[in-house]
Design a protein around this motif. Sequence first.
Motif, PDB file in Angstrom:
ATOM      1  N   HIS A  71      -1.552  -1.657   3.862  1.00 19.11           N
ATOM      2  CA  HIS A  71      -2.791  -0.934   3.578  1.00 19.11           C
ATOM      3  C   HIS A  71      -2.390   0.442   3.068  1.00 19.11           C
ATOM      4  O   HIS A  71      -1.208   0.787   3.058  1.00 19.11           O
ATOM      5  CB  HIS A  71      -3.633  -0.789   4.844  1.00 19.11           C
TER       6      HIS A  71
ATOM      7  N   CYS B 145      -9.514   2.256   2.503  1.00 21.71           N
ATOM      8  CA  CYS B 145      -8.202   1.692   2.231  1.00 21.71           C
ATOM      9  C   CYS B 145      -7.952   1.715   0.716  1.00 21.71           C
ATOM     10  O   CYS B 145      -8.822   1.392  -0.077  1.00 21.71           O
ATOM     11  CB  CYS B 145      -8.138   0.272   2.768  1.00 21.71           C
TER      12      CYS B 145
ATOM     13  N   GLU C 176      -5.156   0.232  -0.860  1.00 20.48           N
ATOM     14  CA  GLU C 176      -4.192  -0.783  -1.297  1.00 20.48           C
ATOM     15  C   GLU C 176      -4.829  -2.144  -1.052  1.00 20.48           C
ATOM     16  O   GLU C 176      -5.280  -2.411   0.063  1.00 20.48           O
ATOM     17  CB  GLU C 176      -2.896  -0.651  -0.478  1.00 20.48           C
ATOM     18  N   PHE C 177      -4.870  -2.984  -2.083  1.00 21.19           N
ATOM     19  CA  PHE C 177      -5.539  -4.273  -1.908  1.00 21.19           C
ATOM     20  C   PHE C 177      -4.917  -5.033  -0.742  1.00 21.19           C
ATOM     21  O   PHE C 177      -3.711  -5.248  -0.708  1.00 21.19           O
ATOM     22  CB  PHE C 177      -5.466  -5.119  -3.182  1.00 21.19           C
ATOM     23  N   CYS C 178      -5.774  -5.425   0.214  1.00 25.33           N
ATOM     24  CA  CYS C 178      -5.253  -6.017   1.450  1.00 25.33           C
ATOM     25  C   CYS C 178      -6.007  -7.274   1.844  1.00 25.33           C
ATOM     26  O   CYS C 178      -5.993  -7.679   2.991  1.00 25.33           O
ATOM     27  CB  CYS C 178      -5.299  -4.990   2.577  1.00 25.33           C
TER      28      CYS C 178
ATOM     29  N   HIS D 111     -10.948  -5.852   1.539  1.00 32.13           N
ATOM     30  CA  HIS D 111     -10.277  -4.564   1.250  1.00 32.13           C
ATOM     31  C   HIS D 111     -11.299  -3.459   0.970  1.00 32.13           C
ATOM     32  O   HIS D 111     -11.144  -2.311   1.389  1.00 32.13           O
ATOM     33  CB  HIS D 111      -9.341  -4.759   0.065  1.00 32.13           C
TER      34      HIS D 111
ATOM     35  N   MET E 268     -13.232  -1.387   4.167  1.00 33.28           N
ATOM     36  CA  MET E 268     -12.265  -0.896   5.143  1.00 33.28           C
ATOM     37  C   MET E 268     -12.343   0.630   5.106  1.00 33.28           C
ATOM     38  O   MET E 268     -11.483   1.309   4.579  1.00 33.28           O
ATOM     39  CB  MET E 268     -10.859  -1.408   4.799  1.00 33.28           C
TER      40      MET E 268
HETATM   41 CU1  CUA Z   1      -6.649  -2.367   3.912  1.00 33.64          CU
HETATM   42 CU2  CUA Z   1      -7.073  -2.487   1.573  1.00 33.64          CU
END
Ligand code: CUA
Length: 327
Positions: free
Chosen positions: A155, A190, A192-194, A198, A201
């Motif tokens: 993340h 967030c 960063e693609f998670c 995503h 978040m």
């Molecule tokens: Cu955690 Cu995107």
Amino acid sequence: MVGTRAVAEPRAGSLDPAGPVAAAAADVWWLMLGLGAFAFTVFAVALAVGLRRHTPSAEPSPPGSDGRERTSRWIIGGGVILPLVVVLVVFAATVDALREMPTEAPEGALVVEVTGHQWWWEVRYPDAGFTTANEVHLPVGRDVAFRLTSADVIHSFWVPALAGKMDLLPDGTNVLVLRADEAGTYPSRCAEFCGLQHAAMELTVVAEPEADFDEWVATRRRPGAEPAGTAAVRGREVFLDSACASCHTIAGTSEADAADEDAVEGPVLTHLADRPTLGAGAVDNTPGELAAWITDPHAVKSGVAMPAAELTHADRADLLAYLAELR
Ligand code: CUA
């Protein structure tokens, strides 16, 4: 009313910095914009002048050695020296800005441990000894060292008005130091693609004067409120006897004392009623949304790890009565 989103005007822009770390990055951005605009203007003017001089009707001048020398002066000046100067100035400014960004917690810094989960934020204040979720409060004017890690995938922690991005990695701890010089609410999500959620978040970051911060810490250190009224008292029993308690903890209840702090499955619920949103920003924290969330979390936030609670109508009502008192 279970809770409302903070009403203060949120500041989300990295070009509207509220602390020295974000200000240093913003300064570099403005410098790059200025130099880029300057280089573009020089190029555009030179092009315009060149086009004007060499209209199709004009007689082309023979390319004598004088003309060739002038051409190579333009190529070396505009194609080598100008870009080199721009790159060197930006490099020096970047190195200078990086010195504003310590990678170790400075003396006297407040330490906040943040662990990324799919898809929520676990937030621990080790010195005060409590854990919360999806909310961070900071004292204005004091260095804060975030110790960042992840329980699953990568993340990224980003509070644009306060600092640049920093990844949360599953196999290590990254440190991000920042300072808020102005009180306010700073939206964060967030970066960063998670996975599926995503985009849902969110983390609420509130910077406030030291006295208000201390007060917030005092509330968060308290165990969960003792339930008042028969429905809430029964609701606590429902919570402890149901599957809820296998992932969530409420400080002060019997299961919390037995819980393994290293294996957090779901957000701590000790002060749930005091938090502005549910599902890390998926919906506002209202009694109706909370009821919908417990009944079918996937309808609210598809893909979330929490299963639907299998409860009788009466149990669910009592559980909601209990959760509404957790301030
Ligand atoms: Cu955690 Cu995107």
